[in-house]
Scaffold this active site. Structure first.
Site, PDB file in Angstrom:
ATOM      1  N   ARG A   1       5.087  14.661  35.206  1.00  0.00           N
ATOM      2  CA  ARG A   1       4.609  15.737  34.314  1.00  0.00           C
ATOM      3  C   ARG A   1       4.959  15.432  32.866  1.00  0.00           C
ATOM      4  O   ARG A   1       4.167  15.703  31.954  1.00  0.00           O
ATOM      5  CB  ARG A   1       5.237  17.080  34.711  1.00  0.00           C
ATOM      6  CG  ARG A   1       4.649  17.707  35.961  1.00  0.00           C
ATOM      7  CD  ARG A   1       5.069  19.171  36.054  1.00  0.00           C
ATOM      8  NE  ARG A   1       4.474  19.953  34.996  1.00  0.00           N
ATOM      9  CZ  ARG A   1       5.060  21.008  34.408  1.00  0.00           C
ATOM     10  NH1 ARG A   1       6.282  21.352  34.761  1.00  0.00           N
ATOM     11  NH2 ARG A   1       4.432  21.680  33.479  1.00  0.00           N
TER      12      ARG A   1
ATOM     13  N   HIS B   1       2.203  15.367  29.955  1.00  0.00           N
ATOM     14  CA  HIS B   1       2.303  16.291  28.827  1.00  0.00           C
ATOM     15  C   HIS B   1       2.489  15.548  27.511  1.00  0.00           C
ATOM     16  O   HIS B   1       2.038  16.012  26.467  1.00  0.00           O
ATOM     17  CB  HIS B   1       3.461  17.262  29.052  1.00  0.00           C
ATOM     18  CG  HIS B   1       3.121  18.390  29.972  1.00  0.00           C
ATOM     19  ND1 HIS B   1       3.373  19.719  29.666  1.00  0.00           N
ATOM     20  CD2 HIS B   1       2.551  18.402  31.205  1.00  0.00           C
ATOM     21  CE1 HIS B   1       2.962  20.488  30.664  1.00  0.00           C
ATOM     22  NE2 HIS B   1       2.473  19.708  31.613  1.00  0.00           N
TER      23      HIS B   1
ATOM     24  N   GLY C   1      -0.688  11.684  22.052  1.00  0.00           N
ATOM     25  CA  GLY C   1      -0.753  10.329  22.573  1.00  0.00           C
ATOM     26  C   GLY C   1       0.563   9.956  23.222  1.00  0.00           C
ATOM     27  O   GLY C   1       1.571  10.664  23.096  1.00  0.00           O
TER      28      GLY C   1
ATOM     29  N   GLU D   1       7.657  19.820  20.231  1.00  0.00           N
ATOM     30  CA  GLU D   1       6.726  19.983  21.351  1.00  0.00           C
ATOM     31  C   GLU D   1       7.394  20.555  22.590  1.00  0.00           C
ATOM     32  O   GLU D   1       6.844  21.407  23.282  1.00  0.00           O
ATOM     33  CB  GLU D   1       6.110  18.628  21.728  1.00  0.00           C
ATOM     34  CG  GLU D   1       5.069  18.105  20.771  1.00  0.00           C
ATOM     35  CD  GLU D   1       4.557  16.733  21.194  1.00  0.00           C
ATOM     36  OE1 GLU D   1       4.453  16.478  22.412  1.00  0.00           O
ATOM     37  OE2 GLU D   1       4.280  15.918  20.303  1.00  0.00           O
TER      38      GLU D   1
ATOM     39  N   HIS E   1      -0.315  16.583  41.773  1.00  0.00           N
ATOM     40  CA  HIS E   1       0.117  17.817  42.429  1.00  0.00           C
ATOM     41  C   HIS E   1       0.424  17.610  43.908  1.00  0.00           C
ATOM     42  O   HIS E   1       0.655  18.578  44.623  1.00  0.00           O
ATOM     43  CB  HIS E   1      -0.945  18.900  42.257  1.00  0.00           C
ATOM     44  CG  HIS E   1      -1.032  19.421  40.866  1.00  0.00           C
ATOM     45  ND1 HIS E   1      -1.947  20.365  40.465  1.00  0.00           N
ATOM     46  CD2 HIS E   1      -0.314  19.123  39.754  1.00  0.00           C
ATOM     47  CE1 HIS E   1      -1.791  20.616  39.178  1.00  0.00           C
ATOM     48  NE2 HIS E   1      -0.800  19.874  38.724  1.00  0.00           N
TER      49      HIS E   1
ATOM     50  N   ASP F   1       2.164  20.978  47.516  1.00  0.00           N
ATOM     51  CA  ASP F   1       1.575  20.408  48.720  1.00  0.00           C
ATOM     52  C   ASP F   1       2.345  20.970  49.906  1.00  0.00           C
ATOM     53  O   ASP F   1       3.519  20.630  50.100  1.00  0.00           O
ATOM     54  CB  ASP F   1       1.691  18.878  48.677  1.00  0.00           C
ATOM     55  CG  ASP F   1       1.115  18.201  49.918  1.00  0.00           C
ATOM     56  OD1 ASP F   1       0.892  18.886  50.934  1.00  0.00           O
ATOM     57  OD2 ASP F   1       0.896  16.974  49.867  1.00  0.00           O
TER      58      ASP F   1
END
Length: 325
Positions: free
Chosen positions: A63, A67, A73, A89, A197, A245
Site C-alpha cells: 500500500r 500510495h 510519482g 503526504e 487486495h 480476502d
C-alpha cells in the site's frame, strides 16, 4: 485496504509503454552494480526479518508503494514526516490508515543498506521501497520479478498534493480507469494491481454501507452478508478490521479474482470488476489462470514503478527517509 490501495509480461516490449509519464531512461536493473552491488540481498534480508516479525509488513509495504507512486510519482515522498508547519503526504486523511509497518520496513532496510561499506548514501529510499514491495509480494507467495532501479527521492511532500489522487472504495469502473489512466496505466493494469487486495485487511467503515444500508448491496453473495455483519456491527467500531480476502488472506494469489466471481469482493471498487461486462472477462480468466495473472501483475507493477520518477536534477538520495536532507 482502507482508502484503497494497492498490480503480463505478455511481452517485454509492452511493459515499456507509458502514457502520462515517459519511461525514464535512467532506470535499469543494474543501476547500483558499481556503487552498491549487493543492494537487493541487503534489502531482502531486512525485509525478511520484518516479515518474520509480522505479516502486516506485506500489505503495509504494498500500500505504501501504491500510495507513494500515485501522488507525486515513485519518490518516497509519502514517507516524509510533517515538520516546520508543513503537513506532509503521510498526514493526509487518505494516508492515515497506512500501517506503520510499511514505513518501518523501508526505514530498517535503508539503515541496513547504509551500514554496508560502500553503500552509505548511495541508494534512494524510493528504490528501497520498490525493492521491499517486490520482496514482500514474493515472501507471501507472489511472483519474484526484476525491479528497475535508479529513482531519486522527491524534494517535496504536502498533504494538498494527495487530493483526488487515490482511488476510493466506492469507485465504479469509469472512475477507476480515469484515475489509473492519469498515471499511464490502462484497465488491464488497474485490474491486475487491484489484486493487492488479496492480502491485508480493511476497516469496516470502508464497506459497511454495502451491508447495513437501507438495502443490502445486491452484488454481494447472500451467504457473505451475515459474515460481514457479524464481524462489523451496525454501529461501526473504527478499530475493527477484517481480512479483505476471506479465503487466503495471508497469501498473494489469484484467489482475489475467484472471490469476485463468487461475489465476495469486499469493496464496491473490487466487485465492480466482475459486475461490469467490460472487465469481467479478465477477472474470470485470471481466476482460472494464476500464471497469466502473475504475468499481468508483474507488467503492471513495473509500469507503476516508472510513474513520476525523479532524477538528479529534481531529486536526491535522502540520508533519512522520513526527512529531507
Amino acid at each position: 485496504m482502507g482508502r484503497f490501495n494497492l498490480v503480463l509480461v505478455l511481452s517485454l516490449c509492452l511493459s515499456l509503454s507509458l502514457l502520462s509519464y515517459p519511461t525514464s531512461a535512467q532506470l535499469s536493473k543494474n543501476f547500483y552494480s558499481k556503487t552498491c552491488p549487493n543492494v537487493e540481498t541487503i534489502v531482502r534480508s531486512a525485509v525478511k526479518k520484518k516479515f518474520d516479525q509480522t505479516f502486516v509488513t506485506v500489505p503495509a509495504t504494498i500500500r505504501l508503494f501504491f500510495h507513494d507512486c500515485f501522488v507525486q510519482g515513485c519518490d518516497a515522498s509519502v514517507i516524509v514526516a510533517s515538520s516546520g508547519g508543513n503537513t506532509a503526504e503521510k498526514d493526509h486523511p487518505d494516508n492515515l490508515s497506512l500501517a506503520g509497518d510499511g514505513f518501518d520496513t523501508v526505514i530498517k532496510a535503508k539503515a541496513a543498506v547504509d551500514a554496508t561499506p560502500g553503500c552509505t548514501n548511495q541508494v534512494s529510499c524510493a528504490d528501497i521501497l520498490a525493492l521491499a514491495t517486490r520482496d514482500v509480494i514474493n515472501l507471501s507467495g507472489g511472483p519474484k520479478y526484476d525491479v528497475e532501479l535508479g529513482r531519486f527521492d522527491g524534494l517535496s511532500s504536502t498533504a494538498a498534493s494527495v487530493n483526488g489522487k487515490l482511488p476510493k472504495a466506492n469507485f465504479n469502473l469509469n472512475q477507476l480507469n480515469a484515475i489509473f489512466k492519469a498515471n499511464g496505466l490502462d484497465q488491464t493494469d488497474m485490474i491486475a494491481l487491484s489484486a493487492a487486495h488479496t492480502v491485508g485487511f480493511s476497516h469496516c467503515n470502508q464497506f459497511a454501507s454495502r451491508v447495513w444500508g437501507s438495502k443490502v448491496d445486491p452484488t454481494i453473495n447472500s451467504s457473505y452478508v451475515p459474515q460481514l455483519k457479524a464481524m462489523c456491527p451496525k454501529v461501526v467500531d473504527p478499530r475493527i478490521a477484517i481480512n479483505m480476502d476471506p479465503n487466503t488472506p495471508r497469501v498473494f494469489d489469484n484467489v482475489y479474482y475467484k472471490n469476485l466471481v463468487e461475489r465476495k469482493g469486499l469493496f464496491t471498487s473490487d466487485q465492480v470488476l466482475f459486475e461490469d461486462t467490460r472487465s469481467r472477462s479478465l477477472v474470470t480468466a485470471w481466476a482460472n489462470n494464476k500464471a497469466q495473472f502473475e504475468a499481468a501483475f508483474v507488467n503492471a507493477i513495473t509500469k507503476l514503478g516508472r510513474v513520476g520518477v525523479k532524477n538528479r536534477s529534481n531529486g536526491n538520495i535522502r540520508r533519512n527517509c522520513g526527512a529531507f536532507n
